[in-house]
Scaffold this motif. Structure first.
Motif, PDB file in Angstrom:
ATOM      1  N   ARG A   1       1.132  -0.941   0.230  1.00 61.66           N
ATOM      2  CA  ARG A   1       0.446   0.049  -0.084  1.00 61.66           C
ATOM      3  C   ARG A   1       0.637   1.600   0.074  1.00 61.66           C
ATOM      4  NH1 ARG A   1      -4.295  -0.685   5.136  1.00 61.66           N
ATOM      5  NH2 ARG A   1      -5.559   1.536   3.621  1.00 61.66           N
ATOM      6  N   GLY A   2       2.128   1.173   0.199  1.00 61.17           N
ATOM      7  CA  GLY A   2       3.310   2.240   0.094  1.00 61.17           C
ATOM      8  C   GLY A   2       3.075   3.281  -1.629  1.00 61.17           C
ATOM      9  N   PRO A   3       2.847   2.632  -2.779  1.00 60.58           N
ATOM     10  CA  PRO A   3       2.902   3.771  -4.034  1.00 60.58           C
ATOM     11  C   PRO A   3       1.548   4.623  -3.527  1.00 60.58           C
ATOM     12  CG  PRO A   3       3.109   1.830  -4.134  1.00 60.58           C
ATOM     13  CD  PRO A   3       2.877   1.378  -2.799  1.00 60.58           C
ATOM     14  N   ALA A   4       0.491   4.050  -3.210  1.00 59.85           N
ATOM     15  CA  ALA A   4      -1.342   5.163  -2.902  1.00 59.85           C
ATOM     16  C   ALA A   4      -0.941   5.685  -1.849  1.00 59.85           C
ATOM     17  CB  ALA A   4      -1.853   3.470  -3.021  1.00 59.85           C
ATOM     18  N   THR A   5      -0.390   5.011  -0.674  1.00 54.84           N
ATOM     19  CA  THR A   5      -0.343   6.340   0.705  1.00 54.84           C
ATOM     20  C   THR A   5       0.573   7.661   0.454  1.00 54.84           C
ATOM     21  OG1 THR A   5      -0.734   4.088   2.390  1.00 54.84           O
ATOM     22  CG2 THR A   5       0.327   6.009   3.220  1.00 54.84           C
ATOM     23  N   LEU A   6       2.059   7.290  -0.736  1.00 53.27           N
ATOM     24  CA  LEU A   6       2.804   7.879  -0.907  1.00 53.27           C
ATOM     25  C   LEU A   6       1.806   9.625  -1.389  1.00 53.27           C
ATOM     26  CD1 LEU A   6       5.608  10.210  -0.439  1.00 53.27           C
ATOM     27  CD2 LEU A   6       7.156   7.809  -2.021  1.00 53.27           C
ATOM     28  N   VAL A   7       1.533   8.577  -2.567  1.00 45.31           N
ATOM     29  CA  VAL A   7       0.957  10.100  -4.115  1.00 45.31           C
ATOM     30  C   VAL A   7       0.015  10.501  -2.537  1.00 45.31           C
ATOM     31  CG1 VAL A   7      -0.413   9.495  -5.691  1.00 45.31           C
ATOM     32  CG2 VAL A   7       1.546   8.559  -5.581  1.00 45.31           C
ATOM     33  N   GLY A   8      -1.015   9.931  -1.593  1.00 43.43           N
ATOM     34  CA  GLY A   8      -2.101  10.549  -1.060  1.00 43.43           C
ATOM     35  C   GLY A   8      -1.129  11.958  -0.166  1.00 43.43           C
ATOM     36  N   LEU A   9      -0.367  11.664   0.351  1.00 41.53           N
ATOM     37  CA  LEU A   9       0.620  13.212   0.627  1.00 41.53           C
ATOM     38  C   LEU A   9      -0.251  14.816   0.451  1.00 41.53           C
ATOM     39  CD1 LEU A   9       4.067  12.348   1.679  1.00 41.53           C
ATOM     40  CD2 LEU A   9       1.565  12.868   3.134  1.00 41.53           C
ATOM     41  N   PHE A  10      -0.565  14.209  -1.728  1.00 41.46           N
ATOM     42  CA  PHE A  10      -0.783  15.616  -1.852  1.00 41.46           C
ATOM     43  C   PHE A  10      -1.953  16.094  -2.110  1.00 41.46           C
ATOM     44  CE2 PHE A  10       3.374  13.385  -2.260  1.00 41.46           C
ATOM     45  CZ  PHE A  10       4.589  15.204  -2.000  1.00 41.46           C
ATOM     46  N   SER A  11      -2.562  15.264  -2.447  1.00 41.51           N
ATOM     47  CA  SER A  11      -4.253  16.025  -1.970  1.00 41.51           C
ATOM     48  C   SER A  11      -4.447  15.753  -0.529  1.00 41.51           C
ATOM     49  CB  SER A  11      -5.095  14.783  -2.621  1.00 41.51           C
ATOM     50  OG  SER A  11      -4.636  13.098  -2.722  1.00 41.51           O
ATOM     51  N   GLY A  12      -3.574  15.467   1.087  1.00 43.92           N
ATOM     52  CA  GLY A  12      -4.281  15.592   1.964  1.00 43.92           C
ATOM     53  C   GLY A  12      -5.183  14.653   2.236  1.00 43.92           C
ATOM     54  N   ARG A  13      -4.678  12.879   2.097  1.00 44.31           N
ATOM     55  CA  ARG A  13      -5.550  12.262   2.564  1.00 44.31           C
ATOM     56  C   ARG A  13      -4.954  12.434   3.806  1.00 44.31           C
ATOM     57  NH1 ARG A  13      -5.126   7.143  -1.689  1.00 44.31           N
ATOM     58  NH2 ARG A  13      -5.246   9.211  -3.043  1.00 44.31           N
ATOM     59  N   ASN A  14      -3.787  12.136   4.295  1.00 45.06           N
ATOM     60  CA  ASN A  14      -2.734  12.225   5.441  1.00 45.06           C
ATOM     61  C   ASN A  14      -3.880  12.220   6.559  1.00 45.06           C
ATOM     62  OD1 ASN A  14      -1.696  14.147   3.675  1.00 45.06           O
ATOM     63  ND2 ASN A  14      -0.136  13.060   5.641  1.00 45.06           N
ATOM     64  N   VAL A  15      -3.748  12.418   7.591  1.00 45.36           N
ATOM     65  CA  VAL A  15      -4.427  13.223   8.974  1.00 45.36           C
ATOM     66  C   VAL A  15      -3.108  12.237   9.935  1.00 45.36           C
ATOM     67  CG1 VAL A  15      -5.711  13.183  10.095  1.00 45.36           C
ATOM     68  CG2 VAL A  15      -6.551  12.993   8.892  1.00 45.36           C
ATOM     69  N   GLY A  16      -2.642  13.956   9.745  1.00 42.35           N
ATOM     70  CA  GLY A  16      -1.259  13.191  11.137  1.00 42.35           C
ATOM     71  C   GLY A  16      -0.063  12.002  10.064  1.00 42.35           C
ATOM     72  N   LYS A  17       1.025  12.198  10.484  1.00 36.91           N
ATOM     73  CA  LYS A  17       2.044  11.515  10.127  1.00 36.91           C
ATOM     74  C   LYS A  17       1.978  10.614   9.432  1.00 36.91           C
ATOM     75  CE  LYS A  17       5.923  10.321   8.858  1.00 36.91           C
ATOM     76  NZ  LYS A  17       6.258  11.387   7.585  1.00 36.91           N
ATOM     77  N   GLN A  18       1.869  10.373   8.015  1.00 33.96           N
ATOM     78  CA  GLN A  18       1.638   9.259   7.499  1.00 33.96           C
ATOM     79  C   GLN A  18       2.161   8.360   7.288  1.00 33.96           C
ATOM     80  OE1 GLN A  18      -0.826   8.093   4.781  1.00 33.96           O
ATOM     81  NE2 GLN A  18      -1.061   6.562   6.036  1.00 33.96           N
ATOM     82  N   VAL A  19       2.496   6.881   8.026  1.00 31.70           N
ATOM     83  CA  VAL A  19       3.750   5.787   8.332  1.00 31.70           C
ATOM     84  C   VAL A  19       2.920   4.452   7.364  1.00 31.70           C
ATOM     85  CG1 VAL A  19       4.873   4.824   9.910  1.00 31.70           C
ATOM     86  CG2 VAL A  19       3.820   7.479  10.295  1.00 31.70           C
ATOM     87  N   VAL A  20       3.736   3.795   6.701  1.00 33.19           N
ATOM     88  CA  VAL A  20       3.950   2.622   6.094  1.00 33.19           C
ATOM     89  C   VAL A  20       3.926   1.175   7.250  1.00 33.19           C
ATOM     90  CG1 VAL A  20       3.909   0.689   4.500  1.00 33.19           C
ATOM     91  CG2 VAL A  20       3.580   3.301   3.845  1.00 33.19           C
ATOM     92  N   LEU A  21       2.993   0.355   7.988  1.00 32.35           N
ATOM     93  CA  LEU A  21       3.511  -0.523   8.665  1.00 32.35           C
ATOM     94  C   LEU A  21       4.156  -1.517   7.719  1.00 32.35           C
ATOM     95  CD1 LEU A  21       4.112  -2.344  11.203  1.00 32.35           C
ATOM     96  CD2 LEU A  21       1.688  -2.658  11.103  1.00 32.35           C
ATOM     97  N   VAL A  22       5.467  -2.153   7.682  1.00 34.85           N
ATOM     98  CA  VAL A  22       5.994  -3.067   6.787  1.00 34.85           C
ATOM     99  C   VAL A  22       5.680  -4.313   8.045  1.00 34.85           C
ATOM    100  CG1 VAL A  22       8.311  -3.993   5.376  1.00 34.85           C
ATOM    101  CG2 VAL A  22       7.379  -1.466   6.219  1.00 34.85           C
ATOM    102  N   ALA A  23       6.058  -4.672   9.085  1.00 30.50           N
ATOM    103  CA  ALA A  23       6.700  -5.329   9.330  1.00 30.50           C
ATOM    104  C   ALA A  23       6.305  -5.335  11.166  1.00 30.50           C
ATOM    105  CB  ALA A  23       7.661  -6.249   9.396  1.00 30.50           C
ATOM    106  N   PRO A  24       5.162  -5.530  11.853  1.00 29.55           N
ATOM    107  CA  PRO A  24       5.189  -5.627  13.136  1.00 29.55           C
ATOM    108  C   PRO A  24       6.906  -6.013  14.109  1.00 29.55           C
ATOM    109  CG  PRO A  24       4.066  -7.209  12.599  1.00 29.55           C
ATOM    110  CD  PRO A  24       4.509  -7.105  11.928  1.00 29.55           C
ATOM    111  N   ALA A  25       7.029  -5.409  14.855  1.00 30.65           N
ATOM    112  CA  ALA A  25       8.012  -4.822  16.148  1.00 30.65           C
ATOM    113  C   ALA A  25       7.500  -6.733  16.575  1.00 30.65           C
ATOM    114  CB  ALA A  25       8.369  -4.264  16.219  1.00 30.65           C
ATOM    115  N   GLU A  26       8.622  -7.568  16.818  1.00 27.72           N
ATOM    116  CA  GLU A  26       7.859  -8.503  17.616  1.00 27.72           C
ATOM    117  C   GLU A  26       8.485  -8.772  18.941  1.00 27.72           C
ATOM    118  OE1 GLU A  26      10.531 -11.368  15.337  1.00 27.72           O
ATOM    119  OE2 GLU A  26       8.620 -10.886  13.301  1.00 27.72           O
TER     120      GLU A  26
END
Ligand code: NAP
Length: 350
Positions: free
Chosen positions: A325-350
């Protein structure tokens, strides 16, 4: 797959397709798991092999998607290679004496599941884990430092100053507003939706907020919230907003030029009409690059960690799950889709 010298794994990656002009699109990147990586730092090297946990979506990544010539700050991404940027990761193997297996780190890494980091001086070890790890992409990472130096070091704020922040619900802006409130300033933010206006006023403690997309006359909007003028403007967007702010600055005011996101997708740079205000109002307008101030990172942590632990700072994060979901999420910054710091979770910390 196992090899004698460390396991070999498939490595999902977000690949940069080709140089971008205009608005970035999801299709400017693609996700593939066609490559593999050996989970071992090459013998005799100082490289660090990490498993990526969180990746930061930052506006400057758009700048790196263009053809950059002659910049001392950024380099272009290489078409056909994974994106890189700030992230949080866990060390799996290290040839560098300062890092060992199991360490948590933040810094420059790849947009992929596993990265071999050959310049580990770009990594910081994480020592405080009583706060969410994702904060090291935002509040405790580059956006937090940016808000800190751009406000405290560049603006020289005083108690009672009138402060205006644009992109005020974003990774940097929400913190500038809260730092200003903690100093006893009057703070107004501009944002691109009603939801964000409500968050600023009801959750982040701003005195006022407005939706710039609903204001046909930005000069009039600023006069409504700052009848006596603005002492400090924290600039994140540029364009028409900066021109309107220039008409509303108080004498000897400060403008901290942090970013101009409304310019990043333009093919031709946009000009400004009201710059003479800088002369008549004796305004100090100063651009800065956060990387010049990293010697202040320990001072920043000393200030901000107690605020987090005492609940005096709130941090909005917008976390999406999955590298794909990284590409769509990154692009969303430029239409203000993010509310707060936009982060992509790749893997949970065990
Ligand atoms: P962010 O605010 O989390 O995300 C970007 C936001 O900008 C969007 O959510 C959107 O919010 C707003 N935006 C997007 N396109 C816009 C446009 N055309 N006009 C007006 N607003 C627009 O990003 P951030 O990480 O906090 O970064 C904020 C600024 O700081 C950026 O300009 C970035 O480049 C800059 N920065 C500078 C440094 C430095 O060292 N100088 C370091 C880090 C970041 P709305 O819904 O409100 O429109």
């Amino acid at each position: 797959m196992a090899s004698g010298e460390g396991e070999v794994m498939r490595n999902k990656q977000v690949i940069f397709r080709d140089y971008v002009t205009g608005n970035p699109k999801e299709s400017d990147m693609y996700v593939t798991d066609s490559s593999t990586i050996k989970l071992k730092a090459p013998q005799g090297s100082v490289a660090v092999l990490v498993k990526n946990l969180y990746l930061a979506c930052d506006p400057y990544l758009r700048i790196r998607m263009g053809r950059i010539e002659g910049s001392s700050v950024f380099t272009s991404f290489t078409p056909g290679s994974p994106l890189s940027g700030f992230g949080v990761a866990k060390v799996l193997d290290s040839g560098h004496p300062e890092f060992k297996e199991g360490d948590l780190v933040w810094g420059t890494t790849g947009w992929e599941e596993y990265s071999l980091i050959t310049e580990p001086e770009q990594l910081f070890k994480i020592h405080h884990t009583d706060v969410p790890l994702s904060y090291y992409t935002g509040l405790l990472g580059v956006p937090g430092m940016t808000a800190f130096v751009g406000f405290h070091e560049v603006c020289s704020p005083k108690r009672g100053d009138s402060v205006f922040v644009s992109a005020a619900a974003g990774a940097v802006g929400q913190l500038v507003g809260q730092f200003a409130k903690l100093m006893g300033c009057y703070v107004v933010g501009s944002v691109g939706s009603k939801e964000k206006v409500d968050l600023l006023k009801n959750k982040l403690g701003f005195d006022e907020a407005f939706n710039y997309k609903e204001e046909h006359d930005l000069d009039a909007a600023l006069k409504r919230y700052f009848p006596k003028g603005i002492d400090i403007y924290f600039e994140n967007v540029g364009g028409k907003m900066l021109d309107a702010v220039l008409l509303n600055m108080r004498p000897h005011g400060h403008i901290s030029v942090c970013g101009m996101i409304s310019h990043y997708n333009l093919n031709q740079p946009q000009g400004f009409s009201n710059l003479t205000s800088l002369i008549y109002n004796r305004i100090r307008m100063e651009g800065f690059v956060v990387f010049d101030y990293f010697h202040l990172y320990p001072k920043f942590l000393d200030m901000v960690l107690p605020y987090i632990r005492e609940g005096k700072i709130v941090y909005l994060e917008d976390i999406v799950e999955g590298l794909e979901r990284g590409p769509a999420t990154l692009v969303g910054l430029f239409s203000g889709r993010n509310v707060g710091k936009q982060v992509v979770l790749v893997a949970p910390a065990e």
